[in-house]
Write an enzyme that holds these catalytic residues in place. Sequence first.
Site, short mmCIF file in Angstrom:
data_model
loop_
_atom_site.label_atom_id
_atom_site.label_comp_id
_atom_site.label_asym_id
_atom_site.label_seq_id
_atom_site.Cartn_x
_atom_site.Cartn_y
_atom_site.Cartn_z
N HIS A 1 -3.05 -4.76 0.91
CA HIS A 1 -1.79 -4.00 0.80
C HIS A 1 -1.93 -2.80 -0.43
O HIS A 1 -2.81 -3.06 -1.20
CB HIS A 1 -0.41 -4.55 0.44
CG HIS A 1 -0.05 -5.44 1.63
ND1 HIS A 1 1.15 -4.93 2.33
CD2 HIS A 1 -0.13 -6.47 2.26
CE1 HIS A 1 1.60 -5.55 3.20
NE2 HIS A 1 0.71 -6.79 3.45
N HIS B 1 0.42 -1.75 4.40
CA HIS B 1 -1.03 -2.14 4.35
C HIS B 1 -1.76 -0.96 3.85
O HIS B 1 -1.46 0.27 4.11
CB HIS B 1 -1.53 -2.30 5.96
CG HIS B 1 -0.82 -3.61 6.66
ND1 HIS B 1 -1.08 -3.74 7.96
CD2 HIS B 1 -0.02 -4.51 6.21
CE1 HIS B 1 -0.52 -4.95 8.35
NE2 HIS B 1 0.11 -5.07 7.20
N HIS C 1 -2.17 0.68 13.09
CA HIS C 1 -2.54 -0.84 12.86
C HIS C 1 -3.22 -1.29 13.97
O HIS C 1 -3.19 -1.09 15.22
CB HIS C 1 -1.08 -1.44 12.75
CG HIS C 1 -1.53 -3.04 12.42
ND1 HIS C 1 -1.88 -3.45 11.42
CD2 HIS C 1 -1.37 -3.81 13.29
CE1 HIS C 1 -1.99 -4.92 11.59
NE2 HIS C 1 -1.51 -5.27 12.85
N HIS D 1 -5.88 0.00 10.21
CA HIS D 1 -5.85 0.20 8.91
C HIS D 1 -7.06 -0.44 8.09
O HIS D 1 -7.46 -1.50 8.70
CB HIS D 1 -4.55 -0.65 8.31
CG HIS D 1 -3.34 -0.06 8.76
ND1 HIS D 1 -2.34 -1.01 8.84
CD2 HIS D 1 -2.84 0.93 9.31
CE1 HIS D 1 -1.17 -0.48 9.34
NE2 HIS D 1 -1.54 0.92 9.59
N ARG E 1 6.42 -12.12 3.82
CA ARG E 1 5.27 -12.26 3.06
C ARG E 1 5.27 -13.35 2.08
O ARG E 1 6.47 -13.67 1.35
CB ARG E 1 5.10 -11.04 2.39
CG ARG E 1 5.16 -9.67 2.80
CD ARG E 1 5.22 -8.22 2.21
NE ARG E 1 5.24 -7.39 2.93
CZ ARG E 1 4.97 -6.07 2.45
NH1 ARG E 1 4.82 -5.78 1.02
NH2 ARG E 1 4.95 -4.91 3.18
N ASP F 1 -6.27 -4.16 7.24
CA ASP F 1 -6.22 -5.18 8.32
C ASP F 1 -7.23 -6.04 8.23
O ASP F 1 -8.44 -5.57 8.65
CB ASP F 1 -6.20 -4.42 9.94
CG ASP F 1 -5.02 -3.63 10.11
OD1 ASP F 1 -3.75 -3.74 9.28
OD2 ASP F 1 -4.90 -2.72 10.74
N HIS G 1 -3.57 -9.24 4.93
CA HIS G 1 -3.57 -7.96 4.84
C HIS G 1 -4.08 -7.66 3.46
O HIS G 1 -3.24 -8.17 2.34
CB HIS G 1 -2.58 -7.16 5.31
CG HIS G 1 -2.27 -7.48 6.62
ND1 HIS G 1 -0.88 -8.18 6.92
CD2 HIS G 1 -2.60 -7.33 7.75
CE1 HIS G 1 -0.92 -8.55 8.23
NE2 HIS G 1 -1.92 -7.73 8.90
N HIS H 1 1.19 -13.64 5.42
CA HIS H 1 2.34 -13.49 6.06
C HIS H 1 2.65 -14.86 6.94
O HIS H 1 1.75 -15.41 7.28
CB HIS H 1 2.34 -12.53 7.10
CG HIS H 1 2.39 -11.07 6.41
ND1 HIS H 1 3.46 -10.00 6.43
CD2 HIS H 1 1.39 -10.25 6.04
CE1 HIS H 1 3.01 -8.84 5.72
NE2 HIS H 1 1.49 -8.96 5.52
#
Length: 177
Positions: free
Chosen positions: A79, A95, A103, A112, A170, A115, A77, A153
């Site tokens: 962020h 995100h 999401h 998002h 993460r 994403d 993602h 992640h």
Amino acid sequence: MNTNLKRISIGLSALGLLSLVACQSMEQGTGQKASANLEPRSGSQTKGEVIFVWQGSDVLINGKFSGLKPNAEQGFHVHEKGDCSAPDAMSAGGHFNPETKAHGMPNSGMNHAGDLPNIKSDANGNATYTAKLHDFAVNTGPTGIVGRSVVIHRDPDDYKSQPAGNSGPRIACGLIK
């Protein structure tokens, strides 16, 4: 005097139209690039590099990663904050979501901007990555990703759990510049 007002009005209308066209063209990319070097977080050995190239209304994303869980998928993602200083990368914030959407699946219109499709690793824990998305720009504007971070992640994103896809800790983070 009435003729002069008409000329001014026509001139202002043309200027307004020109401004509108200029604003619309700013939503298109012409090869602008950004990249991020991802470093391990949360005790992992995961690292990598990702490149973003803006072409028209799409952003092409290419990456190479190592130190991933073998034969697995990991959430990936953009962020909101350009800060990877925390050992667990929580300093990167949530995100990237300039339109405050839920999401979801990338490019679905119900997701998002940050994403991204999951990364899929090989038997050695390495991965090459390619995606084409259109929910963000390669600049520093309101929908821009430059100055934000990109995060890997531990677990795959399920694209439905709120607010972040249940993708776990993460494990790598990099500043997009």
